[in-house]
Design an enzyme around this catalytic site. Structure first.
Site, short mmCIF file in Angstrom:
data_model
loop_
_atom_site.label_atom_id
_atom_site.label_comp_id
_atom_site.label_asym_id
_atom_site.label_seq_id
_atom_site.Cartn_x
_atom_site.Cartn_y
_atom_site.Cartn_z
N GLU A 137 8.59 11.95 26.41
CA GLU A 137 8.78 12.53 25.07
C GLU A 137 8.52 11.47 24.01
O GLU A 137 8.77 10.28 24.23
CB GLU A 137 10.21 13.10 24.92
CG GLU A 137 10.37 14.45 25.57
CD GLU A 137 11.53 15.27 25.01
OE1 GLU A 137 12.09 14.90 23.94
OE2 GLU A 137 11.87 16.29 25.63
N HIS B 162 9.53 15.69 17.44
CA HIS B 162 9.47 15.15 18.80
C HIS B 162 8.70 16.12 19.69
O HIS B 162 8.40 17.24 19.27
CB HIS B 162 10.85 14.80 19.37
CG HIS B 162 11.76 15.97 19.64
ND1 HIS B 162 12.50 16.57 18.66
CD2 HIS B 162 12.05 16.63 20.78
CE1 HIS B 162 13.22 17.55 19.19
NE2 HIS B 162 12.96 17.62 20.48
N HIS C 36 7.99 18.17 23.48
CA HIS C 36 8.64 18.79 24.64
C HIS C 36 7.59 19.01 25.72
O HIS C 36 6.46 19.41 25.41
CB HIS C 36 9.21 20.16 24.27
CG HIS C 36 10.61 20.14 23.74
ND1 HIS C 36 11.34 21.28 23.55
CD2 HIS C 36 11.40 19.11 23.36
CE1 HIS C 36 12.54 20.96 23.08
NE2 HIS C 36 12.60 19.65 22.93
N ASP D 230 19.05 19.36 20.73
CA ASP D 230 18.28 19.28 19.48
C ASP D 230 19.08 19.84 18.31
O ASP D 230 19.16 19.24 17.24
CB ASP D 230 16.97 20.08 19.60
CG ASP D 230 15.98 19.43 20.53
OD1 ASP D 230 16.02 18.19 20.68
OD2 ASP D 230 15.15 20.16 21.11
ZN LIG Z 1 13.98 18.58 22.01
#
Ligand SMILES: [Zn+2]
Length: 152
Positions: A47, A109, A111, A122
């Site tokens: 990530e 971010h 995934h 999150d």
């Molecule tokens: Zn996330």
């Protein structure tokens, strides 16, 4: 419910999303290209994430820059934790150079899923992020393998 405070935006163009309040989110193509480069297409891809940077125009938001993963960030297959102080120092530099016009608008971010959805982690992290902000609430972006999720 914490999650009720984050609403998904509707994508209405390649770089444009409509927010619930009638305003729009515009993200520069250069920013989307950088994020696209961090998509977790391979099983080994970790990530990635950082800040979304830009300015407000009334109810509209314009993202013109971003910060990207740095060496002190914690990265795994299913988690990105922003730890490196370079994210904050870079945004502070842009803020000062622009005389306060350019600021942190939120976070992004990746995934490792095609159609990304915010996790409970999150939603809690975003809640905390908003509690630390003065003024406008933050926007959030998750880049999946195929699609981008945005909300705020
Ligand atoms: Zn996330």
């Amino acid at each position: 419910m914490l999650s009720s405070q984050i609403n998904e935006f509707k994508r209405v163009g390649p770089q444009l999303w409509r927010k619930g309040d009638g305003g729009h989110l515009l993200i520069e193509d250069s920013v989307l290209k950088v994020i696209g480069g961090y998509r977790q297409e391979c099983h080994s891809d970790l990530e990635a994430g950082g800040f979304l940077v830009g300015f407000y125009k009334g109810v509209d938001l314009h993202v013109i820059n971003l910060t990207v993963p740095q060496s002190l960030d914690k990265r795994s297959r299913f988690r990105f934790t922003r730890k490196d102080p370079k994210h904050v120092s870079q945004v502070t530099r842009w803020y000062e150079q622009s005389l306060g016009k350019i600021n942190c608008l939120g976070e992004w971010h990746t995934h490792p899923e095609r159609l990304p959805k915010p996790s409970d982690i999150d939603l809690h992290a975003w809640q905390t992020f908003n509690e630390g902000r003065r003024g406008q609430l933050a926007i959030f972006l998750i880049a999946g393998i195929s699609e981008i999720w945005t909300g705020g």
